[in-house]
Design a protein around this motif. Structure first.
Motif, PDB file in Angstrom:
ATOM      1  N   ASP A  97       0.798  -1.225   0.000  1.00  0.00           N
ATOM      2  CA  ASP A  97       0.000   0.000   0.000  1.00  0.00           C
ATOM      3  C   ASP A  97       0.831   1.277   0.000  1.00  0.00           C
ATOM      4  O   ASP A  97       0.306   2.349   0.186  1.00  0.00           O
ATOM      5  CB  ASP A  97      -0.980   0.000   1.165  1.00  0.00           C
ATOM      6  N   ASP A  98       2.125   1.164  -0.255  1.00  0.00           N
ATOM      7  CA  ASP A  98       2.975   2.347  -0.364  1.00  0.00           C
ATOM      8  C   ASP A  98       2.844   2.897  -1.783  1.00  0.00           C
ATOM      9  O   ASP A  98       3.329   2.308  -2.744  1.00  0.00           O
ATOM     10  CB  ASP A  98       4.427   1.982  -0.065  1.00  0.00           C
ATOM     11  N   ALA A  99       2.164   4.022  -1.950  1.00  0.00           N
ATOM     12  CA  ALA A  99       1.858   4.562  -3.279  1.00  0.00           C
ATOM     13  C   ALA A  99       3.117   4.977  -4.044  1.00  0.00           C
ATOM     14  O   ALA A  99       3.184   4.830  -5.265  1.00  0.00           O
ATOM     15  CB  ALA A  99       0.911   5.746  -3.149  1.00  0.00           C
ATOM     16  N   ASN A 100       4.118   5.485  -3.363  1.00  0.00           N
ATOM     17  CA  ASN A 100       5.318   5.968  -4.041  1.00  0.00           C
ATOM     18  C   ASN A 100       6.220   4.839  -4.526  1.00  0.00           C
ATOM     19  O   ASN A 100       6.771   4.901  -5.608  1.00  0.00           O
ATOM     20  CB  ASN A 100       6.112   6.892  -3.120  1.00  0.00           C
ATOM     21  N   HIS A 101       6.398   3.833  -3.713  1.00  0.00           N
ATOM     22  CA  HIS A 101       7.272   2.704  -4.038  1.00  0.00           C
ATOM     23  C   HIS A 101       6.584   1.404  -3.664  1.00  0.00           C
ATOM     24  O   HIS A 101       6.915   0.806  -2.641  1.00  0.00           O
ATOM     25  CB  HIS A 101       8.606   2.826  -3.291  1.00  0.00           C
ATOM     26  N   PRO A 102       5.627   0.934  -4.484  1.00  0.00           N
ATOM     27  CA  PRO A 102       4.918  -0.293  -4.128  1.00  0.00           C
ATOM     28  C   PRO A 102       5.858  -1.496  -4.128  1.00  0.00           C
ATOM     29  O   PRO A 102       6.771  -1.589  -4.944  1.00  0.00           O
ATOM     30  CB  PRO A 102       3.848  -0.417  -5.208  1.00  0.00           C
ATOM     31  N   LEU A 103       5.645  -2.365  -3.201  1.00  0.00           N
ATOM     32  CA  LEU A 103       6.479  -3.549  -3.018  1.00  0.00           C
ATOM     33  C   LEU A 103       5.732  -4.761  -3.558  1.00  0.00           C
ATOM     34  O   LEU A 103       4.558  -4.957  -3.236  1.00  0.00           O
ATOM     35  CB  LEU A 103       6.773  -3.734  -1.530  1.00  0.00           C
ATOM     36  N   LEU A 104       6.400  -5.549  -4.382  1.00  0.00           N
ATOM     37  CA  LEU A 104       5.824  -6.817  -4.823  1.00  0.00           C
ATOM     38  C   LEU A 104       6.075  -7.822  -3.697  1.00  0.00           C
ATOM     39  O   LEU A 104       7.133  -8.436  -3.613  1.00  0.00           O
ATOM     40  CB  LEU A 104       6.455  -7.283  -6.130  1.00  0.00           C
ATOM     41  N   LEU A 105       5.095  -7.944  -2.825  1.00  0.00           N
ATOM     42  CA  LEU A 105       5.281  -8.700  -1.586  1.00  0.00           C
ATOM     43  C   LEU A 105       5.570 -10.171  -1.840  1.00  0.00           C
ATOM     44  O   LEU A 105       6.403 -10.761  -1.156  1.00  0.00           O
ATOM     45  CB  LEU A 105       4.045  -8.542  -0.692  1.00  0.00           C
ATOM     46  N   ARG A 106       4.906 -10.778  -2.799  1.00  0.00           N
ATOM     47  CA  ARG A 106       5.144 -12.196  -3.075  1.00  0.00           C
ATOM     48  C   ARG A 106       6.604 -12.422  -3.482  1.00  0.00           C
ATOM     49  O   ARG A 106       7.240 -13.361  -3.024  1.00  0.00           O
ATOM     50  CB  ARG A 106       4.202 -12.679  -4.159  1.00  0.00           C
ATOM     51  N   ARG A 107       7.138 -11.542  -4.311  1.00  0.00           N
ATOM     52  CA  ARG A 107       8.542 -11.661  -4.729  1.00  0.00           C
ATOM     53  C   ARG A 107       9.472 -11.455  -3.536  1.00  0.00           C
ATOM     54  O   ARG A 107      10.452 -12.178  -3.364  1.00  0.00           O
ATOM     55  CB  ARG A 107       8.855 -10.641  -5.806  1.00  0.00           C
ATOM     56  N   TRP A 108       9.161 -10.468  -2.702  1.00  0.00           N
ATOM     57  CA  TRP A 108       9.992 -10.184  -1.539  1.00  0.00           C
ATOM     58  C   TRP A 108      10.045 -11.402  -0.611  1.00  0.00           C
ATOM     59  O   TRP A 108      11.113 -11.796  -0.147  1.00  0.00           O
ATOM     60  CB  TRP A 108       9.456  -8.960  -0.800  1.00  0.00           C
ATOM     61  N   LEU A 109       8.881 -12.016  -0.366  1.00  0.00           N
ATOM     62  CA  LEU A 109       8.834 -13.189   0.502  1.00  0.00           C
ATOM     63  C   LEU A 109       9.586 -14.373  -0.107  1.00  0.00           C
ATOM     64  O   LEU A 109      10.311 -15.084   0.598  1.00  0.00           O
ATOM     65  CB  LEU A 109       7.381 -13.577   0.794  1.00  0.00           C
ATOM     66  N   SER A 110       9.449 -14.578  -1.407  1.00  0.00           N
ATOM     67  CA  SER A 110      10.154 -15.697  -2.036  1.00  0.00           C
ATOM     68  C   SER A 110      11.667 -15.496  -1.999  1.00  0.00           C
ATOM     69  O   SER A 110      12.421 -16.458  -1.842  1.00  0.00           O
ATOM     70  CB  SER A 110       9.667 -15.925  -3.465  1.00  0.00           C
ATOM     71  N   GLU A 111      12.124 -14.256  -2.118  1.00  0.00           N
ATOM     72  CA  GLU A 111      13.561 -13.982  -2.000  1.00  0.00           C
ATOM     73  C   GLU A 111      14.063 -14.249  -0.585  1.00  0.00           C
ATOM     74  O   GLU A 111      15.187 -14.714  -0.401  1.00  0.00           O
ATOM     75  CB  GLU A 111      13.863 -12.551  -2.416  1.00  0.00           C
ATOM     76  N   ARG A 112      13.260 -13.955   0.428  1.00  0.00           N
ATOM     77  CA  ARG A 112      13.651 -14.267   1.802  1.00  0.00           C
ATOM     78  C   ARG A 112      13.721 -15.777   1.986  1.00  0.00           C
ATOM     79  O   ARG A 112      14.612 -16.283   2.655  1.00  0.00           O
ATOM     80  CB  ARG A 112      12.660 -13.694   2.826  1.00  0.00           C
ATOM     81  N   ARG A 113      12.785 -16.508   1.399  1.00  0.00           N
ATOM     82  CA  ARG A 113      12.795 -17.977   1.508  1.00  0.00           C
ATOM     83  C   ARG A 113      14.036 -18.559   0.832  1.00  0.00           C
ATOM     84  O   ARG A 113      14.640 -19.502   1.334  1.00  0.00           O
ATOM     85  CB  ARG A 113      11.543 -18.571   0.862  1.00  0.00           C
ATOM     86  N   ARG A 114      14.379 -18.023  -0.324  1.00  0.00           N
ATOM     87  CA  ARG A 114      15.520 -18.526  -1.087  1.00  0.00           C
ATOM     88  C   ARG A 114      16.855 -18.208  -0.417  1.00  0.00           C
ATOM     89  O   ARG A 114      17.803 -18.979  -0.509  1.00  0.00           O
ATOM     90  CB  ARG A 114      15.495 -17.910  -2.483  1.00  0.00           C
ATOM     91  N   ASN A 115      16.959 -17.073   0.233  1.00  0.00           N
ATOM     92  CA  ASN A 115      18.218 -16.612   0.829  1.00  0.00           C
ATOM     93  C   ASN A 115      18.129 -16.523   2.345  1.00  0.00           C
ATOM     94  O   ASN A 115      18.557 -15.535   2.932  1.00  0.00           O
ATOM     95  CB  ASN A 115      18.586 -15.246   0.249  1.00  0.00           C
TER      96      ASN A 115
END
Length: 84
Positions: free
Chosen positions: A46-64
C-alpha cells in the motif's frame, strides 16, 4: 502481543535493514487482513510511491534464508512464514 512487533518498533540502521523493515511491514499488514502469507502474484503493497511486490519479496527471503539474521527470521516466523 505478537513476537515481531518489537522488531518493527526498532529503528533500522543501513539500507538493507530499511529494506527488510519495509518488506516486513507490508507482510504484517497483509497478514493482519488475511491471516496467512500466501500472497497473490499481482498484490502490491500500500505504499503509493514505491509499491512492493510482496510475493517476490517473501520468495527472495525464503531462497536466501542464510542472509537473514536471527531477529529477522523470528519476525517472519511470528507471521507464520512457510519456508518451503
Amino acid at each position: 502481543m505478537i513476537g515481531h512487533t518489537p522488531y518493527l518498533l526498532r529503528r533500522p540502521w543501513g539500507y538493507s535493514a530499511w529494506a527488510f523493515h519495509k518488506g516486513l511491514r507490508e507482510a504484517y499488514l497483509f497478514w493482519r487482513v488475511h491471516h496467512h502469507l500466501a500472497v497473490p502474484a499481482a498484490y502490491r503493497g500500500d505504499d503509493a510511491n514505491h509499491p512492493l511486490l510482496l510475493r517476490r519479496w517473501l520468495s527472495e527471503r525464503r531462497r536466501n534464508v542464510t542472509r537473514l539474521i536471527t531477529g529477522q527470521i523470528n519476525a517472519l516466523e511470528a507471521l507464520d512464514m512457510r519456508w518451503c
